[in-house]
Design a protein around this motif. Structure first.
Motif, PDB file in Angstrom:
ATOM      1  N   LEU A 109       0.823  -1.214   0.000  1.00 39.64           N
ATOM      2  CA  LEU A 109       0.000   0.000   0.000  1.00 39.64           C
ATOM      3  C   LEU A 109       0.857   1.265   0.000  1.00 39.64           C
ATOM      4  CD1 LEU A 109      -2.906  -0.928   2.439  1.00 39.64           C
ATOM      5  CD2 LEU A 109      -3.024  -0.606  -0.032  1.00 39.64           C
ATOM      6  N   VAL A 110       1.950   1.259   0.744  1.00 41.75           N
ATOM      7  CA  VAL A 110       2.840   2.427   0.748  1.00 41.75           C
ATOM      8  C   VAL A 110       3.425   2.652  -0.642  1.00 41.75           C
ATOM      9  CG1 VAL A 110       5.017   3.326   1.638  1.00 41.75           C
ATOM     10  CG2 VAL A 110       3.378   2.306   3.204  1.00 41.75           C
ATOM     11  N   LEU A 111       3.897   1.562  -1.269  1.00 40.93           N
ATOM     12  CA  LEU A 111       4.454   1.679  -2.618  1.00 40.93           C
ATOM     13  C   LEU A 111       3.413   2.192  -3.611  1.00 40.93           C
ATOM     14  CD1 LEU A 111       6.616  -1.579  -2.870  1.00 40.93           C
ATOM     15  CD2 LEU A 111       7.443   0.758  -2.714  1.00 40.93           C
ATOM     16  N   SER A 112       2.218   1.617  -3.539  1.00 42.46           N
ATOM     17  CA  SER A 112       1.183   2.006  -4.489  1.00 42.46           C
ATOM     18  C   SER A 112       0.727   3.449  -4.267  1.00 42.46           C
ATOM     19  CB  SER A 112      -0.011   1.055  -4.398  1.00 42.46           C
ATOM     20  OG  SER A 112      -0.569   1.051  -3.097  1.00 42.46           O
ATOM     21  N   CYS A 113       0.635   3.884  -2.998  1.00 36.58           N
ATOM     22  CA  CYS A 113       0.222   5.270  -2.723  1.00 36.58           C
ATOM     23  C   CYS A 113       1.280   6.267  -3.193  1.00 36.58           C
ATOM     24  CB  CYS A 113      -0.044   5.451  -1.236  1.00 36.58           C
ATOM     25  SG  CYS A 113      -1.583   4.709  -0.669  1.00 36.58           S
ATOM     26  N   LEU A 114       2.563   5.929  -3.018  1.00 34.09           N
ATOM     27  CA  LEU A 114       3.622   6.826  -3.459  1.00 34.09           C
ATOM     28  C   LEU A 114       3.599   7.033  -4.970  1.00 34.09           C
ATOM     29  CD1 LEU A 114       6.641   5.648  -1.247  1.00 34.09           C
ATOM     30  CD2 LEU A 114       5.284   7.731  -1.006  1.00 34.09           C
ATOM     31  N   ILE A 115       3.078   6.059  -5.696  1.00 35.32           N
ATOM     32  CA  ILE A 115       2.993   6.180  -7.156  1.00 35.32           C
ATOM     33  C   ILE A 115       1.611   6.624  -7.596  1.00 35.32           C
ATOM     34  CG2 ILE A 115       3.175   4.915  -9.332  1.00 35.32           C
ATOM     35  CD1 ILE A 115       5.176   3.056  -7.943  1.00 35.32           C
ATOM     36  N   ALA A 116       0.572   6.004  -7.039  1.00 36.98           N
ATOM     37  CA  ALA A 116      -0.789   6.201  -7.551  1.00 36.98           C
ATOM     38  C   ALA A 116      -1.329   7.595  -7.246  1.00 36.98           C
ATOM     39  CB  ALA A 116      -1.719   5.142  -6.963  1.00 36.98           C
ATOM     40  N   VAL A 117      -1.100   8.111  -6.046  1.00 35.99           N
ATOM     41  CA  VAL A 117      -1.679   9.407  -5.686  1.00 35.99           C
ATOM     42  C   VAL A 117      -1.074  10.542  -6.513  1.00 35.99           C
ATOM     43  CG1 VAL A 117      -1.983  11.073  -3.825  1.00 35.99           C
ATOM     44  CG2 VAL A 117      -2.356   8.650  -3.381  1.00 35.99           C
ATOM     45  N   PRO A 118       0.262  10.692  -6.587  1.00 36.20           N
ATOM     46  CA  PRO A 118       0.795  11.747  -7.472  1.00 36.20           C
ATOM     47  C   PRO A 118       0.419  11.543  -8.933  1.00 36.20           C
ATOM     48  CG  PRO A 118       2.493  10.961  -5.964  1.00 36.20           C
ATOM     49  CD  PRO A 118       1.341  10.012  -5.844  1.00 36.20           C
ATOM     50  N   LEU A 119       0.404  10.280  -9.383  1.00 37.59           N
ATOM     51  CA  LEU A 119       0.042  10.009 -10.771  1.00 37.59           C
ATOM     52  C   LEU A 119      -1.404  10.391 -11.053  1.00 37.59           C
ATOM     53  CD1 LEU A 119       1.068   8.814 -13.443  1.00 37.59           C
ATOM     54  CD2 LEU A 119       0.243   6.587 -12.656  1.00 37.59           C
ATOM     55  N   GLY A 120      -2.301  10.064 -10.114  1.00 42.55           N
ATOM     56  CA  GLY A 120      -3.704  10.432 -10.293  1.00 42.55           C
ATOM     57  C   GLY A 120      -3.916  11.936 -10.289  1.00 42.55           C
ATOM     58  N   ILE A 121      -3.158  12.658  -9.452  1.00 46.43           N
ATOM     59  CA  ILE A 121      -3.285  14.115  -9.398  1.00 46.43           C
ATOM     60  C   ILE A 121      -2.859  14.743 -10.721  1.00 46.43           C
ATOM     61  CG2 ILE A 121      -2.375  16.205  -8.304  1.00 46.43           C
ATOM     62  CD1 ILE A 121      -2.188  14.636  -5.692  1.00 46.43           C
ATOM     63  N   TRP A 122      -1.690  14.336 -11.216  1.00 49.70           N
ATOM     64  CA  TRP A 122      -1.183  14.943 -12.447  1.00 49.70           C
ATOM     65  C   TRP A 122      -1.956  14.487 -13.662  1.00 49.70           C
ATOM     66  CZ3 TRP A 122       1.325  19.175 -12.369  1.00 49.70           C
ATOM     67  CH2 TRP A 122       2.119  19.496 -11.271  1.00 49.70           C
ATOM     68  N   ALA A 123      -2.514  13.291 -13.614  1.00 53.28           N
ATOM     69  CA  ALA A 123      -3.368  12.853 -14.720  1.00 53.28           C
ATOM     70  C   ALA A 123      -4.629  13.707 -14.806  1.00 53.28           C
ATOM     71  CB  ALA A 123      -3.733  11.385 -14.546  1.00 53.28           C
ATOM     72  N   ALA A 124      -5.137  14.127 -13.655  1.00 51.70           N
ATOM     73  CA  ALA A 124      -6.313  15.002 -13.658  1.00 51.70           C
ATOM     74  C   ALA A 124      -5.951  16.424 -14.062  1.00 51.70           C
ATOM     75  CB  ALA A 124      -6.968  15.004 -12.275  1.00 51.70           C
ATOM     76  N   VAL A 125      -4.785  16.911 -13.600  1.00 53.33           N
ATOM     77  CA  VAL A 125      -4.372  18.268 -13.936  1.00 53.33           C
ATOM     78  C   VAL A 125      -4.056  18.380 -15.421  1.00 53.33           C
ATOM     79  CG1 VAL A 125      -2.585  20.016 -13.549  1.00 53.33           C
ATOM     80  CG2 VAL A 125      -3.539  18.754 -11.619  1.00 53.33           C
ATOM     81  N   ARG A 126      -3.376  17.376 -15.952  1.00 53.24           N
ATOM     82  CA  ARG A 126      -2.990  17.381 -17.370  1.00 53.24           C
ATOM     83  C   ARG A 126      -3.807  16.334 -18.118  1.00 53.24           C
ATOM     84  NH1 ARG A 126       3.629  17.939 -16.952  1.00 53.24           N
ATOM     85  NH2 ARG A 126       3.643  19.823 -15.629  1.00 53.24           N
ATOM     86  N   GLN A 127      -5.085  16.519 -18.099  1.00 59.17           N
ATOM     87  CA  GLN A 127      -5.988  15.573 -18.745  1.00 59.17           C
ATOM     88  C   GLN A 127      -5.705  15.512 -20.250  1.00 59.17           C
ATOM     89  OE1 GLN A 127     -10.073  16.512 -18.126  1.00 59.17           O
ATOM     90  NE2 GLN A 127     -10.836  14.506 -18.783  1.00 59.17           N
ATOM     91  N   GLY A 128      -5.572  14.264 -20.757  1.00 62.98           N
ATOM     92  CA  GLY A 128      -5.298  14.051 -22.171  1.00 62.98           C
ATOM     93  C   GLY A 128      -3.825  14.038 -22.525  1.00 62.98           C
ATOM     94  N   SER A 129      -2.935  14.319 -21.570  1.00 64.21           N
ATOM     95  CA  SER A 129      -1.501  14.328 -21.839  1.00 64.21           C
ATOM     96  C   SER A 129      -0.930  12.916 -21.697  1.00 64.21           C
ATOM     97  CB  SER A 129      -0.792  15.285 -20.877  1.00 64.21           C
ATOM     98  OG  SER A 129      -0.890  14.803 -19.543  1.00 64.21           O
ATOM     99  N   TRP A 130       0.388  12.800 -21.878  1.00 66.66           N
ATOM    100  CA  TRP A 130       1.040  11.497 -21.754  1.00 66.66           C
ATOM    101  C   TRP A 130       0.953  10.968 -20.321  1.00 66.66           C
ATOM    102  CZ3 TRP A 130       5.059  10.606 -18.419  1.00 66.66           C
ATOM    103  CH2 TRP A 130       5.711  11.732 -17.893  1.00 66.66           C
TER     104      TRP A 130
END
Length: 341
Positions: A109-130
């Motif tokens: 869970l620690v590993l997944s949160c360290l990757i998933a939470v920042p990734l989910g935030i930036w995916a929402a901020v830069r919707q449609g980007s790489w």
């Protein structure tokens, strides 16, 4: 006693009927399992008299209602029975195996949160980007790939081909001795013993199963983070915050992410509850001596006491986890308080 303490005590009291229902259901369902535990415990060559004597010794010859009250009486005294598979008290088996499963699950869970939470935030901020496309690929892979396949693939690449990982056989390589038991978590116990060699050996042993389980837990956390952030970013209060001249970082993390954190915490609690009881495949692939493999072995052997102890331990963990989630809600959003309803 403060109002918050009273509310927490009330919520703890409300879990008693839930636990009682879990005990009743697990007791009834374990008796419906195929197979005869008396025959299993007596041995393959046992005759009918030996099996009957074993059944009497195990207390299985008594009426169901009497067996239930005897079990509840022993349970209230801390006695969960004796496992017919290991020959040891169930409470002892659970105390030894539960920290192994918790250490694996929390690491994932620690590993997944360290990757998933920042990734989910930036995916929402830069919707449609790489970044958004990468988030979708990881979510799809995490949902689609079975955990046993991911585990075998990682073993083949990092242990067999590259030789970077230690042998996937348990929590610690046979060259090392287990640290003195304090918490049951090898990483913590080795630090308490100031044995850095065992700490890094435990960390290396934990890496592949933790990554395997982390890839599986990453998908729902990243997906919920992205969805919650998209909802928060399109809200009226965020447009008002931008119009008031607040900086982008303050708007993103101080307002959008904080309001998106509630569904993320809910998802995190659900993922933890599910993974703790469903990580048996990872434990089998890596020969991890956790509670999941213990429960499967008990089911195969129709080991009533072990199965009931496992279900009760899971129920207690889930109740405790739900209480922690409720507490975290009040910390994240002060508008959500404890009420004595």
């Amino acid at each position: 006693m403060s109002s918050q303490a009273k509310a927490i005590s009330l919520r703890i009291a409300q879990t008693i009927p839930v636990l009682l229902g879990v005990v009743i259901i697990s007791f009834v369902l374990t008796r419906a399992l195929p197979g005869d535990p008396a025959a299993y415990f007596a041995g393959v060559m046992a005759d009918a008299n030996s099996i009957e004597a074993t059944r009497e010794a195990l207390g299985l010859d008594k009426p169901m209602i009497q067996q239930f009250f005897l079990y509840v009486g022993d349970m209230l005294q801390g006695d969960l029975g004796r496992s017919i598979s290991t020959g040891r008290p169930v409470a002892t088996d659970l105390a030894e195996r539960l920290p192994a499963s918790l250490e694996l699950t929390l690491t994932a869970l620690v590993l997944s949160c360290l990757i998933a939470v920042p990734l989910g935030i930036w995916a929402a901020v830069r919707q449609g980007s790489w970044v958004d496309h990468l988030c979708r690929v990881l979510v799809t892979a995490g949902v689609s790939l079975p955990t046993f396949f991911t585990g075998v693939l990682l073993i083949y690449v990092f242990y067999y081909l590259l030789g970077w990982a230690p042998s996937p056989l348990g929590r610690l390589d046979f060259l090392y001795l287990s640290p003195p038991r304090v918490t049951g978590f090898y990483l913590i116990d080795s630090l308490l013993a100031r044995d850095m060699e065992v700490f890094f050996a435990s960390l290396r042993q934990l890496a592949l199963p933790g990554i395997t389980l982390g890839l599986f837990t990453l998908a729902p956390i990243a997906r919920m983070t992205r969805a919650a952030m998209l909802t928060a970013l399109s809200s009226d209060y965020l447009r008002t915050a931008r119009a008031a001249g607040l900086g982008p970082r303050k708007v993103l993390y101080g307002y959008a992410f904080r309001n998106a954190l509630l569904p993320v915490v809910t998802t995190l609690g659900m993922v933890f509850s599910f993974v703790l009881g469903a990580n048996v495949l990872v434990e089998k692939v890596f020969a991890w001596p956790g509670i999941g493999s213990y429960a499967v072995e008990a089911l195969v052997a129709s080991d009533y006491a072990a199965v009931q102890g496992f279900v009760l331990a899971m129920a207690l963990l889930f109740v405790f986890l739900n209480l922690l989630i409720d507490l975290s809600y009040a910390l994240i959003d002060p508008r959500i308080g404890f009420t004595e309803k």
